[in-house]
Every structure is written in structure tokens, then in C-alpha cells.
Design a protein around this motif. Sequence first.
Motif, PDB file in Angstrom:
ATOM      1  N   MET A 261       8.098 -11.095 -30.657  1.00  0.00           N
ATOM      2  CA  MET A 261       9.367 -10.590 -30.139  1.00  0.00           C
ATOM      3  C   MET A 261       9.747  -9.306 -30.885  1.00  0.00           C
ATOM      4  SD  MET A 261      10.318 -12.624 -27.745  1.00  0.00           S
ATOM      5  CE  MET A 261      12.058 -12.257 -27.558  1.00  0.00           C
ATOM      6  N   PRO A 262      10.213  -8.290 -30.157  1.00  0.00           N
ATOM      7  CA  PRO A 262      10.617  -7.045 -30.823  1.00  0.00           C
ATOM      8  C   PRO A 262      11.855  -7.256 -31.686  1.00  0.00           C
ATOM      9  CG  PRO A 262      11.201  -6.996 -28.503  1.00  0.00           C
ATOM     10  CD  PRO A 262      10.378  -8.230 -28.709  1.00  0.00           C
ATOM     11  N   ARG A 263      11.953  -6.467 -32.723  1.00  0.00           N
ATOM     12  CA  ARG A 263      13.101  -6.502 -33.619  1.00  0.00           C
ATOM     13  C   ARG A 263      13.689  -5.102 -33.760  1.00  0.00           C
ATOM     14  NH1 ARG A 263      12.384 -11.047 -32.711  1.00  0.00           N
ATOM     15  NH2 ARG A 263      12.131 -12.818 -34.160  1.00  0.00           N
ATOM     16  N   PRO A 264      15.026  -4.943 -33.663  1.00  0.00           N
ATOM     17  CA  PRO A 264      15.997  -5.985 -33.310  1.00  0.00           C
ATOM     18  C   PRO A 264      16.003  -6.255 -31.811  1.00  0.00           C
ATOM     19  CG  PRO A 264      17.103  -3.886 -33.587  1.00  0.00           C
ATOM     20  CD  PRO A 264      15.666  -3.651 -33.946  1.00  0.00           C
ATOM     21  N   LEU A 265      16.615  -7.375 -31.439  1.00  0.00           N
ATOM     22  CA  LEU A 265      16.638  -7.759 -30.038  1.00  0.00           C
ATOM     23  C   LEU A 265      17.452  -6.798 -29.178  1.00  0.00           C
ATOM     24  CD1 LEU A 265      17.018 -11.647 -30.320  1.00  0.00           C
ATOM     25  CD2 LEU A 265      14.939 -10.318 -29.891  1.00  0.00           C
ATOM     26  N   SER A 266      18.316  -6.016 -29.797  1.00  0.00           N
ATOM     27  CA  SER A 266      19.125  -5.067 -29.033  1.00  0.00           C
ATOM     28  C   SER A 266      18.278  -3.990 -28.367  1.00  0.00           C
ATOM     29  CB  SER A 266      20.170  -4.424 -29.942  1.00  0.00           C
ATOM     30  OG  SER A 266      19.550  -3.765 -31.037  1.00  0.00           O
ATOM     31  N   ARG A 267      17.029  -3.836 -28.804  1.00  0.00           N
ATOM     32  CA  ARG A 267      16.142  -2.856 -28.182  1.00  0.00           C
ATOM     33  C   ARG A 267      15.650  -3.322 -26.819  1.00  0.00           C
ATOM     34  NH1 ARG A 267      11.478  -2.187 -32.350  1.00  0.00           N
ATOM     35  NH2 ARG A 267      10.646  -0.971 -30.601  1.00  0.00           N
ATOM     36  N   LEU A 268      15.814  -4.588 -26.516  1.00  0.00           N
ATOM     37  CA  LEU A 268      15.285  -5.137 -25.266  1.00  0.00           C
ATOM     38  C   LEU A 268      16.151  -4.703 -24.082  1.00  0.00           C
ATOM     39  CD1 LEU A 268      14.457  -8.779 -26.399  1.00  0.00           C
ATOM     40  CD2 LEU A 268      12.833  -6.951 -25.911  1.00  0.00           C
ATOM     41  N   PRO A 269      15.534  -4.560 -22.919  1.00  0.00           N
ATOM     42  CA  PRO A 269      16.301  -4.250 -21.693  1.00  0.00           C
ATOM     43  C   PRO A 269      16.968  -5.512 -21.153  1.00  0.00           C
ATOM     44  CG  PRO A 269      13.967  -4.368 -21.185  1.00  0.00           C
ATOM     45  CD  PRO A 269      14.081  -4.548 -22.671  1.00  0.00           C
ATOM     46  N   MET A 270      18.102  -5.876 -21.726  1.00  0.00           N
ATOM     47  CA  MET A 270      18.740  -7.151 -21.430  1.00  0.00           C
ATOM     48  C   MET A 270      19.098  -7.305 -19.950  1.00  0.00           C
ATOM     49  SD  MET A 270      18.762  -8.967 -24.136  1.00  0.00           S
ATOM     50  CE  MET A 270      18.673  -8.866 -25.930  1.00  0.00           C
ATOM     51  N   MET A 271      19.663  -6.259 -19.345  1.00  0.00           N
ATOM     52  CA  MET A 271      20.064  -6.365 -17.955  1.00  0.00           C
ATOM     53  C   MET A 271      18.856  -6.559 -17.050  1.00  0.00           C
ATOM     54  SD  MET A 271      22.352  -6.608 -15.710  1.00  0.00           S
ATOM     55  CE  MET A 271      23.797  -6.248 -16.728  1.00  0.00           C
ATOM     56  N   ALA A 272      17.769  -5.844 -17.314  1.00  0.00           N
ATOM     57  CA  ALA A 272      16.556  -6.011 -16.512  1.00  0.00           C
ATOM     58  C   ALA A 272      15.972  -7.410 -16.694  1.00  0.00           C
ATOM     59  CB  ALA A 272      15.525  -4.954 -16.900  1.00  0.00           C
ATOM     60  N   MET A 273      16.014  -7.945 -17.914  1.00  0.00           N
ATOM     61  CA  MET A 273      15.522  -9.301 -18.157  1.00  0.00           C
ATOM     62  C   MET A 273      16.350 -10.319 -17.380  1.00  0.00           C
ATOM     63  SD  MET A 273      14.823  -8.967 -22.264  1.00  0.00           S
ATOM     64  CE  MET A 273      14.528 -10.706 -22.462  1.00  0.00           C
ATOM     65  N   PHE A 274      17.672 -10.122 -17.384  1.00  0.00           N
ATOM     66  CA  PHE A 274      18.548 -11.044 -16.670  1.00  0.00           C
ATOM     67  C   PHE A 274      18.298 -10.985 -15.164  1.00  0.00           C
ATOM     68  CE2 PHE A 274      22.570 -11.549 -14.332  1.00  0.00           C
ATOM     69  CZ  PHE A 274      22.857 -12.869 -14.623  1.00  0.00           C
ATOM     70  N   LEU A 275      18.182  -9.781 -14.613  1.00  0.00           N
ATOM     71  CA  LEU A 275      18.019  -9.644 -13.170  1.00  0.00           C
ATOM     72  C   LEU A 275      16.656 -10.143 -12.693  1.00  0.00           C
ATOM     73  CD1 LEU A 275      19.703  -6.194 -12.420  1.00  0.00           C
ATOM     74  CD2 LEU A 275      20.594  -8.497 -12.011  1.00  0.00           C
ATOM     75  N   THR A 276      15.597  -9.889 -13.460  1.00  0.00           N
ATOM     76  CA  THR A 276      14.288 -10.396 -13.050  1.00  0.00           C
ATOM     77  C   THR A 276      14.253 -11.921 -13.090  1.00  0.00           C
ATOM     78  OG1 THR A 276      13.513 -10.075 -15.324  1.00  0.00           O
ATOM     79  CG2 THR A 276      13.001  -8.355 -13.728  1.00  0.00           C
ATOM     80  N   THR A 277      14.876 -12.511 -14.090  1.00  0.00           N
ATOM     81  CA  THR A 277      14.920 -13.979 -14.174  1.00  0.00           C
ATOM     82  C   THR A 277      15.721 -14.556 -13.022  1.00  0.00           C
ATOM     83  OG1 THR A 277      14.773 -13.867 -16.591  1.00  0.00           O
ATOM     84  CG2 THR A 277      15.546 -15.929 -15.633  1.00  0.00           C
ATOM     85  N   ILE A 278      16.869 -13.980 -12.720  1.00  0.00           N
ATOM     86  CA  ILE A 278      17.675 -14.463 -11.605  1.00  0.00           C
ATOM     87  C   ILE A 278      16.941 -14.274 -10.282  1.00  0.00           C
ATOM     88  CG2 ILE A 278      19.814 -14.088 -10.317  1.00  0.00           C
ATOM     89  CD1 ILE A 278      20.178 -15.602 -12.923  1.00  0.00           C
ATOM     90  N   THR A 279      16.244 -13.162 -10.136  1.00  0.00           N
ATOM     91  CA  THR A 279      15.507 -12.908  -8.895  1.00  0.00           C
ATOM     92  C   THR A 279      14.421 -13.942  -8.676  1.00  0.00           C
ATOM     93  OG1 THR A 279      15.935 -10.527  -9.019  1.00  0.00           O
ATOM     94  CG2 THR A 279      14.073 -11.238  -7.677  1.00  0.00           C
ATOM     95  N   LYS A 280      13.606 -14.197  -9.722  1.00  0.00           N
ATOM     96  CA  LYS A 280      12.469 -15.103  -9.559  1.00  0.00           C
ATOM     97  C   LYS A 280      12.881 -16.569  -9.549  1.00  0.00           C
ATOM     98  CE  LYS A 280       8.488 -14.358 -11.313  1.00  0.00           C
ATOM     99  NZ  LYS A 280       7.748 -13.969 -10.110  1.00  0.00           N
ATOM    100  N   MET A 281      13.929 -16.920 -10.276  1.00  0.00           N
ATOM    101  CA  MET A 281      14.263 -18.326 -10.453  1.00  0.00           C
ATOM    102  C   MET A 281      15.462 -18.789  -9.632  1.00  0.00           C
ATOM    103  SD  MET A 281      11.790 -18.586 -12.526  1.00  0.00           S
ATOM    104  CE  MET A 281      11.881 -20.307 -12.945  1.00  0.00           C
ATOM    105  N   VAL A 282      16.184 -17.856  -9.001  1.00  0.00           N
ATOM    106  CA  VAL A 282      17.360 -18.235  -8.201  1.00  0.00           C
ATOM    107  C   VAL A 282      17.295 -17.629  -6.797  1.00  0.00           C
ATOM    108  CG1 VAL A 282      19.875 -18.171  -8.016  1.00  0.00           C
ATOM    109  CG2 VAL A 282      18.809 -18.484 -10.257  1.00  0.00           C
ATOM    110  N   ILE A 283      17.230 -16.295  -6.719  1.00  0.00           N
ATOM    111  CA  ILE A 283      17.308 -15.637  -5.412  1.00  0.00           C
ATOM    112  C   ILE A 283      16.089 -15.953  -4.554  1.00  0.00           C
ATOM    113  CG2 ILE A 283      17.456 -13.413  -4.242  1.00  0.00           C
ATOM    114  CD1 ILE A 283      18.972 -12.337  -6.635  1.00  0.00           C
ATOM    115  N   LEU A 284      14.892 -15.769  -5.091  1.00  0.00           N
ATOM    116  CA  LEU A 284      13.689 -16.046  -4.307  1.00  0.00           C
ATOM    117  C   LEU A 284      13.573 -17.512  -3.897  1.00  0.00           C
ATOM    118  CD1 LEU A 284      11.156 -14.985  -3.006  1.00  0.00           C
ATOM    119  CD2 LEU A 284       9.963 -15.202  -5.195  1.00  0.00           C
ATOM    120  N   PRO A 285      13.905 -18.484  -4.761  1.00  0.00           N
ATOM    121  CA  PRO A 285      13.899 -19.874  -4.276  1.00  0.00           C
ATOM    122  C   PRO A 285      14.856 -20.115  -3.119  1.00  0.00           C
ATOM    123  CG  PRO A 285      13.861 -19.839  -6.668  1.00  0.00           C
ATOM    124  CD  PRO A 285      14.056 -18.421  -6.222  1.00  0.00           C
TER     125      PRO A 285
END
Length: 513
Positions: free
Chosen positions: A408-432
Motif C-alpha cells: 500500500m502506498p504511503r501516505p494514503l492521502s496520495r491515493l485517488p480516493m474518489m476514483a477508488m470509491f466510484l470504481t467500487t460502487i460501479t462494479k459492486m452496486v451499479i453493474l449488479p
Amino acid sequence: MPSASFLIYSGVMPLVKTFISIICGYVLARMGLFPPAASRGASQVTMNVSLPALIFANIVPAFTPSNVSAIGPLFLIAFFYIAFGFFAGLIIREICYVPRNFWQGILVLTGMSNWGNLPNAVVLSVTQQAPFNPATDQALGVSFVSIFIVCYHITFWMLGAAHSLSWDYRPGVPQGEAAERRFRWYEKPIGSLIARYILRRKLPPSQGLSEDAIKEADEKAWPEKEKGQEIVVLDEMDAQIHNEEQVDPDPDIQLARRTSRLSTTTPNTRLRTPSLNPAASSSALPPVPPPTRAHSTHSSDAQSIAQRSETDTLHPPSFKRRVIRVFRPLSALFTPVTITLALSLPIALVQPLKALFVDVSDIGGPDWKGPDGRPPLAFVIDTAEFMGNIAVPLALVLLGASFARLQMPRPLSRLPMMAMFLTTITKMVILPVVGVFLVQAMTNAGLISKGAKAERFVAMFLSGTPTAVNQLIVASLYSPDGNVDTLAAFLLVQYVFMFFSSSALTAVSLLLL
């Protein structure tokens, strides 16, 4: 109608043993009892032996002329899920911050899903209970999942999704901290087209995308020295790659090498091969970064792929090599899984062949018996079932071990949080949600039989699986230092969220059946 408690129980319990298996792999890897070498060997057994055996043992008894028509709708549904995911990833990349060296990775991440170990584990568990018929629906469920596996192989390997991951590591594409620069909307691929051709705006060249930047990076990496002394030995390079495949027999890595022989860099990049002068040779070769991650052991593999393709650019290949290059992507179809499927379907549908393996006298087929009163080749099915039983638990243990080695990258603030949230919602909620409505619409239209409960459940459940871990392996081959931390973070979030989304999707699917 089943009670709410029964639906919740039926949705959660099949996933409990799945997560227990994943946790076992994670703990073993963290304790050092399941090292990467053991993972490679176990992956070889799973992909080349146990999973093909499981598919053969289920397709031959399960498929009949009456239910083989399910193949067409399932292929259509599978490719729709893939296309929807790629389109969603394109939108997310345009509207969210995504590191520059992950622009193509996020498309593949949203488009390709884990259609191997996880669905088989859930399908085998769910079809043991009502409203399914355990005598037939278990085998049918695994057979239907194999159709999705074939679609995955075609898209990921043959159609170039795996190879496209190399685009994030071309010369001129910033890496490391430089890749974290936030691009404006009109600097991104689709946004630049809109700004240039619709809004008629004059834009400056995008950083990391222009041909000048690529050429400049090329000149720095490969200085012009003694062109006349360059030599190219294609046969020796092919032999080197063959030896590398013998050393590291991971099936995913072999597929990545076989399907990535086309250029992994831009045409401007030239190969400076070792010259006859040792001094010139040492200065012409680019420095190789030291390994800093668990996956960095594969960086030399990515370099050899690029070197071989760049050599072909400098010295045009012969007609024979060009023909081989054109048809080489088709080799991705010749995997143990796809070959097993190609052999199993004719055996299942031709009654005289099927009678050699299973009893078909009750459906009007030949009644051939051996000395023990069973079909002559019944031992083949027994052996395939015996070997196939290890496929799902071993694959889940491998998945857990892969999570234990994620960085995992350090610090976590470097991560693209919004993109991570949207891809997870897309694959695990919207597409189902889209998948459930699609399967119901196809059922009401008569494309899928209402009585085909296993087919309907598989088609709905496979709409909500997370990204395949194979992308992690292939991306590490192309990354200069093996660093795929951004991808690892996306995967970890999806698999943590999977328990809740898959439980809900299973419950909803059972309710609709």
C-alpha cells in the motif's frame, strides 16, 4: 415466498467459507509458509490441472441439446458486462483524479472481473439448496461459469486488454511522484477531444503525451552511439525468452509474454543492442532500476518484451515472422480451460460419445456398460471430479496470499480516493443492479427460460464480482520497477466491500428465482 431471514442466511453463508479460505492464504503468506514460489506452483496446478478437470467433470454430464442454447445468451451477457465496465472506467478517468500511469489500468480494472475462483465457490454452495436441484444445477452452474471464463480469456488476452496495460509505462509517461500531477479536464483524452473539436479551444501539448516528450525520453534512455556497430540476434532473444518461461512457469506470466510481442512502446523508441566494443556497449545500455517491491522480480521480463519488440522495429522481420506475429494473439485461446471447453461440449452433445462417460439411457442414448455395470470411461469423470475438487479452495488460498503481498502506498492521502470509491460502487452496486434488470428482461423476452434457475443465478451473480487479480501480475511485468501500488489499493477496497455486496446480490437473485 422465502422469508427475509432465509434470504439473508442464503446470501451470507456461501461466502463465509470463501472468506475463511482467503484468510488462510493470507495468514500462511504473512507467516512465510506460502512464499511466492509456492504460489507460482499452486497457480500452475490450478490453471493447468484442477480447474480444467472441474470444468470437464461438470460440462459432460450437465450439457444436453435442451440446455446448450444457454451458451448464446451467456456470451451476450458476459460481453455486455465487460463493455459496461470499460465505459464506466472511461467516465471515471475523465471526471476524477487518477495518476497518469494508471489511466489505462483503471479502464481494465473496471472492465475485467474475477470470473474464476470466486463465482465457482459461491455457485457450488448456493446450488446445494432450494430453489435449485442439487442433482443437476451444481454441474450446470459450473458449466455456465466456464462460459464467462472463456469470455474473460478472449477479452483480456486475445483482444489486447492485458497488452494495453503497457500503455501506462511508455516512454514519456511520468512515473513515481511525477505521475501524481493533477490534470485538468481538457488535458485528458476525451476532454481534450471535446475542447479541441467541439469547443474549438487551442490547447497546449499535454505533458507526458506529446511525441516530443516521448522522443526526448527516448534519446535520454538510448543515446546515439556507434549505430554502425549495432547487432541484432533475434533467434538468441527468442531463446532467452523461452528460457525465462521455463524458469518462471506462472501461466498468467506466460500468457503475458506470448501476447505482448507487439510493440510495448512507441515507434520512436529504438533498441541499442550491445555493440562489438565492450566500452560502447556498457555505455549504450540503459540503467536497470533495483527491485524495490515484491513484484519487481518481473521487471526484467517486461524489459525483455520491450527489447524484443523494439528490435523488430529496427530490423523488419521476415514474412514468416510477420505471419506469426499476426496470428500470435490467437494463442491466448489455447489455454487448458478453453481447450477443455472445446473438448467437453462435443462430448456432452453427441450421445454416442457421452454414453462412454455417463449413463444416458434415460434420455434415449446408447446403453453401453463396462464389466462393473458403468459406462466404459466413467473412471475419467471420476478422476476429473477428484482432481477438480481442489480447484476452488486452492484458488482462494492463492488469492489470500496475493493480498498478503500487496504494497500500500504511503501516505494514503496520495491515493485517488474518489476514483477508488466510484470504481467500487460501479462494479459492486451499479453493474449488479443493471445485470439483474438485464437478466430479468431477457427472461421475460424468452431468451432465457424461466425454469433455468442455475443459468439465471449465474448470469446475475457474475455481474457483481471484483477485479481479477491477474491484472496485478500482468501490470507488474510492464512496470519499470514492478510498482503497482495504486492497483493494489483499488483491489483491496473492492475485495473488502465484496462480502456485503455479494451477500446482497445472492439474496436478491434467490428472491427473483
